[in-house]
Structure formats: C-alpha cells, structure tokens
Design a protein around this motif. Structure first.
Motif, PDB file in Angstrom:
ATOM      1  N   GLU A 241       0.917  -1.589   0.347  1.00 11.92           N
ATOM      2  CA  GLU A 241       0.151  -0.262   0.069  1.00 11.92           C
ATOM      3  C   GLU A 241       0.275   1.292   0.117  1.00 11.92           C
ATOM      4  O   GLU A 241       0.316   2.528  -0.603  1.00 11.92           O
ATOM      5  N   ASP A 242       2.082   1.443   0.310  1.00 14.80           N
ATOM      6  CA  ASP A 242       2.857   2.613   0.838  1.00 14.80           C
ATOM      7  C   ASP A 242       3.702   2.725  -0.404  1.00 14.80           C
ATOM      8  O   ASP A 242       4.086   4.119  -0.237  1.00 14.80           O
ATOM      9  N   THR A 243       3.435   1.740  -1.231  1.00 15.60           N
ATOM     10  CA  THR A 243       4.351   2.460  -2.268  1.00 15.60           C
ATOM     11  C   THR A 243       3.891   2.553  -3.897  1.00 15.60           C
ATOM     12  O   THR A 243       3.799   2.794  -4.768  1.00 15.60           O
ATOM     13  N   LEU A 244       2.011   2.544  -3.923  1.00  9.37           N
ATOM     14  CA  LEU A 244       1.430   2.830  -4.840  1.00  9.37           C
ATOM     15  C   LEU A 244       0.874   4.666  -4.559  1.00  9.37           C
ATOM     16  O   LEU A 244       0.493   4.743  -4.056  1.00  9.37           O
ATOM     17  N   ALA A 245       1.667   5.039  -5.608  1.00  4.23           N
ATOM     18  CA  ALA A 245       1.427   6.097  -6.153  1.00  4.23           C
ATOM     19  C   ALA A 245       0.504   6.694  -6.024  1.00  4.23           C
ATOM     20  O   ALA A 245      -0.509   7.908  -5.486  1.00  4.23           O
ATOM     21  N   GLN A 246      -1.172   5.747  -6.429  1.00  2.66           N
ATOM     22  CA  GLN A 246      -2.916   6.189  -6.279  1.00  2.66           C
ATOM     23  C   GLN A 246      -3.082   6.309  -4.602  1.00  2.66           C
ATOM     24  O   GLN A 246      -4.390   6.900  -4.416  1.00  2.66           O
ATOM     25  N   VAL A 247      -2.599   5.894  -3.582  1.00 10.27           N
ATOM     26  CA  VAL A 247      -2.928   5.730  -2.383  1.00 10.27           C
ATOM     27  C   VAL A 247      -2.975   7.108  -1.740  1.00 10.27           C
ATOM     28  O   VAL A 247      -2.257   7.892  -1.773  1.00 10.27           O
ATOM     29  N   ALA A 248      -4.009   8.022  -1.685  1.00 12.83           N
ATOM     30  CA  ALA A 248      -3.789   9.511  -1.228  1.00 12.83           C
ATOM     31  C   ALA A 248      -3.720   9.399   0.100  1.00 12.83           C
ATOM     32  O   ALA A 248      -2.705  10.249   0.488  1.00 12.83           O
ATOM     33  N   ASN A 249      -3.921   8.446   0.691  1.00 13.66           N
ATOM     34  CA  ASN A 249      -3.865   8.330   2.582  1.00 13.66           C
ATOM     35  C   ASN A 249      -3.454   6.911   2.718  1.00 13.66           C
ATOM     36  O   ASN A 249      -3.677   6.100   3.087  1.00 13.66           O
ATOM     37  N   ALA A 250      -1.671   6.834   2.791  1.00 13.41           N
ATOM     38  CA  ALA A 250      -1.432   5.827   2.695  1.00 13.41           C
ATOM     39  C   ALA A 250      -1.085   5.582   4.256  1.00 13.41           C
ATOM     40  O   ALA A 250      -0.978   6.074   4.714  1.00 13.41           O
TER      41      ALA A 250
END
Length: 273
Positions: A241-250
C-alpha cells in the motif's frame, strides 16, 4: 563502493545481524547488505543453508560472515546469540523470523506449541531489541528493522497467535521509534502481505491454494531493498500500500502521525523524557 554505500556502511556497519537469515527475505537482506560492504551475522536453525550462503557472500563480496545456528524460539535464544556475536560492533539488527508453522484454529494447536511462537515473536524480539538497541544508543547511531506482517493490523481466523504476536512486535517497534528517532537510531517495521519465499509457497501448497506454485508474488529482493532504502523513514512501512502512488492516504505515514500524536498526548501524564 558508492558514496551512498559508504554512508550506509558508516551509519549501520560494520556488522549487521540478520535473525532468520537462511532464505527468502532474510537471505535477500544479507546479499543486499553484503553488497554495501557490511559484515553479516546470519542466524537460523538450518546450518547447511547458512553455510552455503556464507560461502556465497564471502566469495562474491569479500566480507566477513558469522553463522549462528540458533532456534530463536528457545528461552535463552538472545543470550546465546549475544555470546556468539561477542564484541563485534553491530550497527543494524534485522529480525526476520517468526512465521506461523501451524495455521490452525486456536484450540487445534497445543498451548505449549503456541508458547514457542510467543517466545519467537515476542520474548526474543524484545530481548534482542533491548540488547542491540542499547549499544546503538550508546554510540548514537544504528538501525533496528523488524520484519512483520499485515496480520499485525488485526485479528484473522486461524491466525490468532500469529496476529497477536506480530501486533506485539509492531507496537514495540513504533514505540521504540518514538523513543529513539532523535537519538541517532532508526527503527522500521516492515509489514508484508505476501512474498515469494519457499516458506510462503509451502504454506500455500499445504492449504491447497489454487496456483500455489505459479501465482505472481512480490520478490524478496525487492522488499529487502525497499526496506533498507526506507529505514530512516520509520516507524512503519506497509507493503504494497505505501508504494502505490494512487493511495492518497498511505497507511504507513498515517501510523507515524498516530504515534507522534498519541506520544504527545501521553506526555501530559507520563512525562516527556
């Protein structure tokens, strides 16, 4: 050796201890660290596998490797590990052990066997973090990297003790990050969902998972490299999750904010020392 590798060696060397270093993510950490010039202490139960990895690292990277054959679920595991390490200066401690060998309903495994998992994922983690962390704080530099699982984030059917013990390590690591972050010692929890290791593949086969041997999974080498790159950005890195650019609130940064906020709130009652 590059300038960045030299800085890494200065901050986290000259020795790294990799508990659970015989294969998978642990072996990937060892190879990545050896490439950067760190000597490695490899800890696991499998002496033959450790000896093979030791030969590979020494020949390819011209570093020193100490093999410690140790069952980390034993009550005296940390004591014996410290005796084996001796006076070597350990600048990085990685705890990569602690998989669940049972994957059963809670009552279908004995309390004695659950006790071994409890020692592996809690007691040994605490004792080693205390011992190696104390030496790092005295020098004012170093790193602690606890390899965990997303199972730490909440309860899961048939993984009661695994989730509970991984939750212990997660909270320990985040608390130590809050205590040590301004004292030169970095702390990072690496929470993994799945990873392509022999242990994971064997577990999937055991559980009759479709495509257990062919399913695409994250590579151990990529996870090890990512964790070392993010070591100074604790307390928690949640993959993927923390590596996905599209995650607004990692979720990882959110946990950092939570630790800082709760630590500030608690300081009113327990002090800010």
């Amino acid at each position: 050796m590059s300038v960045s590798d030299d800085a890494f060696l200065h901050r986290y060397g000259p020795w790294a201890v990799i508990a659970g270093g015989s294969h998978g993510v642990g072996a990937a950490f060892a190879r990545t660290l050896a490439e950067r010039g760190l000597n490695c202490v490899l800890v696991a139960r499998r002496g033959g596998t450790l000896a093979q990895l030791k030969g590979e690292l020494e020949q390819r990277y011209a570093i020193e490797v100490l093999v410690v054959i140790q069952d980390l679920s034993q009550p005296d595991a940390c004591e014996r590990l410290l005796a084996a390490v001796g006076d070597r200066q350990v600048g990085l401690f990685i705890y990569n052990a602690g998989g669940d060998p049972y994957i059963t309903r809670f009552l279908d495994t004995s309390a004695e066997d659950w006790g071994a998992l409890l020692r592996l994922n809690c007691l040994t983690v605490m004792q080693c973090s205390h011992a190696f962390g104390a030496a790092m704080l005295e020098r004012g530099q170093g790193g602690l990297l606890l390899v965990g699982s997303q199972a730490a984030l909440g309860g899961i059917r048939k993984l009661a003790m695994y989730t509970a013990t991984k939750g212990f390590a997660l909270n320990l690591g985040e608390s130590l990050w809050a205590e040590w972050k301004d004292l030169g010692v970095d702390v990072l929890n690496l929470l993994i969902g799945t990873v392509d290791t022999p242990t994971m593949r064997d577990a999937m086969v055991k559980l009759n998972i479709a495509d257990a041997l062919t399913m695409t999974l994250p590579k151990a080498e990529d996870l090890a490299l990512l964790a070392l790159e993010q070591l100074s950005n604790g307390p928690t890195l949640i993959h993927p999750e923390d590596t996905l650019a599209q995650v607004a609130n990692a979720p990882g940064p959110a946990r950092r904010a939570h630790v800082l906020s709760k630590s500030a709130e608690a300081a009113v009652f327990i002090g800010n020392d």
